[in-house]
Design a protein around this motif. Structure first.
Motif, PDB file in Angstrom:
ATOM      1  N   ARG A 230      -5.826  12.917  14.170  1.00 54.52           N
ATOM      2  CA  ARG A 230      -5.117  13.711  13.165  1.00 54.52           C
ATOM      3  C   ARG A 230      -4.014  14.572  13.788  1.00 54.52           C
ATOM      4  NH1 ARG A 230      -7.976  17.475   8.498  1.00 54.52           N
ATOM      5  NH2 ARG A 230      -6.400  19.082   8.447  1.00 54.52           N
ATOM      6  N   TYR A 234      -0.111  14.280  12.895  1.00 52.50           N
ATOM      7  CA  TYR A 234       0.666  15.408  12.388  1.00 52.50           C
ATOM      8  C   TYR A 234       1.943  15.575  13.214  1.00 52.50           C
ATOM      9  CZ  TYR A 234       2.203  19.865  10.750  1.00 52.50           C
ATOM     10  OH  TYR A 234       2.989  20.860  10.218  1.00 52.50           O
TER      11      TYR A 234
ATOM     12  N   CYS B  42      -2.894  20.424  14.028  1.00 57.23           N
ATOM     13  CA  CYS B  42      -3.962  20.734  13.069  1.00 57.23           C
ATOM     14  C   CYS B  42      -5.214  21.314  13.743  1.00 57.23           C
ATOM     15  CB  CYS B  42      -4.343  19.484  12.284  1.00 57.23           C
ATOM     16  SG  CYS B  42      -2.989  18.808  11.320  1.00 57.23           S
ATOM     17  N   HIS B  72       2.364  26.374   9.352  1.00 55.05           N
ATOM     18  CA  HIS B  72       1.662  25.082   9.369  1.00 55.05           C
ATOM     19  C   HIS B  72       1.040  24.810   7.992  1.00 55.05           C
ATOM     20  CE1 HIS B  72      -0.532  21.711  11.345  1.00 55.05           C
ATOM     21  NE2 HIS B  72      -1.354  21.925  10.331  1.00 55.05           N
ATOM     22  N   CYS B  76       1.434  21.364   5.958  1.00 59.42           N
ATOM     23  CA  CYS B  76       0.360  20.382   6.102  1.00 59.42           C
ATOM     24  C   CYS B  76      -0.615  20.519   4.926  1.00 59.42           C
ATOM     25  CB  CYS B  76      -0.356  20.627   7.428  1.00 59.42           C
ATOM     26  SG  CYS B  76      -1.705  19.484   7.726  1.00 59.42           S
ATOM     27  N   CYS B  79      -4.583  20.842   5.848  1.00 58.18           N
ATOM     28  CA  CYS B  79      -5.000  22.136   6.392  1.00 58.18           C
ATOM     29  C   CYS B  79      -4.941  23.187   5.276  1.00 58.18           C
ATOM     30  CB  CYS B  79      -4.122  22.553   7.565  1.00 58.18           C
ATOM     31  SG  CYS B  79      -4.484  21.630   9.075  1.00 58.18           S
TER      32      CYS B  79
END
Ligand code: ZN
Lengths: 265, 98
Positions: A230, A234, B42, B72, B76, B79
Motif C-alpha cells: 500500500r 500510494y 500511508c 495526507h 488519500c 487513510c
C-alpha cells in the motif's frame, strides 16, 4: 471459583501462613486485628474493582497484563473485548446500520481478529496515545479492510464482465445542457489533458489509476495485483500526481481551470 | 513531433492499453491542486493517526500541530476513511462516559 478469586485465595493463604498474620489473628478482637482485616478486605475490593474498571488501567498496566500469561491476561482480554465491541458500531456507522443482517457477525469477527492482532503487535505499541485508542485503530483498520473488499466485490459484480471490460465512459462531452462552444472547448481540453497523461504517466501509474480511480478497488488489493504494497502504491500515485501537476503548469493549465470548464453549464 | 512523443506513440501501438474514462481523468485532476512535494506514506500516517485523533478530540488543533498528516488525509481516501471512523469512535465513546 473464578481464576481471579483463586489468585486472591492463594494470597490470603500465604498471608495467613506468615508469622505476622498469625499473631494478629490470635488477637482477633483487638482493634489492630480488625484494622488489618479491613485493610486487607479493601485491598481485595480495590483489586477487583481495578480489574473490571477499564478506565483505571494505565497504558503500562494494559501492556504488562496482556504480556503475561494467566488470569491477569484473561481479565485484560475480556475488558478489551468489551471496549472493542462498544467502539465498533460507531466506527461502522458510516458503512452499516446495526439492523443489517451482517452487522453482528462482522462485529464478532472483527473483535476476535483485533484481539489476536493486539497480542501479536503488543511490542510495537509506543505509548503515543491511550492504549485503548491504539486498539480502536487496529479494529478500524480490520473492519474497513473487510468492508472495502465487500464494497468492491459488490460493485465489480455489476460492472465488470469476465474479461474485465471497463464500463463505457460517462457522457461528459455530450452534456445536453452545454452549448456547442462549451462542448468543443471541453473536448479540446480533455484531449490535451489526455495527451499529457499519456505522455507523463508510466504504464504502472496508469494501471494504478485505473484500478483505484476507475474500478474502485481497495488499495490493499490493488497493491497485491501490482505486486507491491500500500505504501509503494500510494507513492506511485503521488509521483504520478506530481508529474502531472508540473507538466500542466509547464503548459499553463491549472487543474481548476479544467474542472471549472466541466462544472459550468 | 518530438522524440519523446514518437517513442510514446510506438510504445502505445505495441501495447494497447485501456482508455481512462473522462470521469477518472477529472477525478485525478480534482486532487492535484492540493498535492505537495512532501508526502508521508500511508504506514507513517497509520502509526500516528491515534495520536492525531486524540489531539483532535481534546484540543481540535491536530491539523495545525501535524500538518503533514492533515495533507495526507486530504489526498488519500482510505487513510481518511480510517481517520473518520476512529474519530467517530473516540467522540462517541467519550460522550457515553460523560
Ligand atoms: Zn494513505
Amino acid at each position: 471459583m473464578g481464576v481471579l478469586d483463586a489468585l486472591e485465595h492463594e494470597q490470603l493463604e500465604s498471608h495467613s501462613r506468615s508469622p505476622g498474620f498469625k499473631s494478629l489473628c490470635a488477637h482477633n478482637n483487638e482493634p489492630l486485628g480488625s484494622l488489618f482485616v479491613l485493610t486487607f478486605l479493601s485491598y481485595i475490593v480495590t483489586r477487583r474493582y481495578n480489574s473490571t474498571n477499564m478506565l483505571t488501567r494505565s497504558n503500562e498496566a494494559w501492556v504488562s497484563d496482556l504480556g503475561t500469561s494467566g488470569p491477569a491476561r484473561e481479565a485484560a482480554l475480556e475488558d478489551l473485548r468489551a471496549i472493542v465491541q462498544k467502539g465498533l458500531p460507531y466506527a461502522l456507522s458510516r458503512w452499516l446500520s446495526p439492523d443489517q443482517p451482517q452487522f453482528n457477525s462482522l462485529v464478532e469477527e472483527v473483535t476476535q481478529e483485533t484481539l489476536l492482532r493486539v497480542l501479536d503487535q503488543l511490542s510495537t505499541f509506543e505509548g503515543r496515545s491511550q492504549f485503548t485508542t491504539w486498539v480502536h485503530k487496529i479494529a478500524v483498520r480490520i473492519a474497513l479492510t473487510e468492508l472495502r473488499r465487500k464494497r468492491w466485490r459488490d460493485s465489480s459484480l455489476d460492472e465488470l464482465t469476465e474479461n474485465e471490460e471497463l464500463p463505457p465512459p460517462p457522457g461528459l462531452l455530450a452534456d445536453p445542457q452545454a452549448g456547442p462552444e462549451t462542448s468543443a472547448e471541453r473536448a479540446d481540453m480533455l484531449a490535451r489533458v489526455r495527451r499529457i497523461i499519456e505522455e507523463e504517466l508510466t504504464d504502472r501509474q496508469r494501471q494504478a489509476l485505473i484500478l483505484l480511480g476507475v474500478q474502485d478497488m481497495p488499495m490493499e488489493d490493488a497493491a497485491r495485483r501490482l505486486k507491491t504494497n500500500r505504501n509503494a502504491l500510494y507513492k506511485l500515485l503521488h509521483d504520478a500526481r506530481l508529474r502531472l501537476k508540473r507538466r500542466l503548469s509547464m503548459e499553463d493549465i491549472t487543474p481548476n481551470e479544467v474542472l471549472t470548464l466541466f462544472e459550468q453549464k | 513531433m518530438n522524440i519523446r512523443a514518437l517513442i510514446q506513440k510506438i510504445k502505445s501501438s505495441f501495447n494497447h492499453h485501456e482508455e481512462i474514462p473522462n470521469e477518472a481523468v477529472l477525478g485525478f485532476l480534482r486532487v492535484l491542486e492540493s498535492v505537495r512535494e512532501e508526502d508521508a506514506p500511508c504506514d507513517e500516517i497509520y502509526a500516528r493517526i491515534d495520536e492525531y485523533v486524540e489531539r483532535e478530540v481534546d484540543k481540535k488543533d491536530a491539523a495545525q500541530l501535524m500538518p503533514l498528516i492533515r495533507e495526507h488525509l486530504d489526498m488519500c481516501s482510505e487513510c481518511c476513511e480510517e481517520y473518520q471512523a476512529l474519530l467517530d469512535v473516540l467522540e462517541k465513546t467519550s460522550q457515553d462516559e460523560k
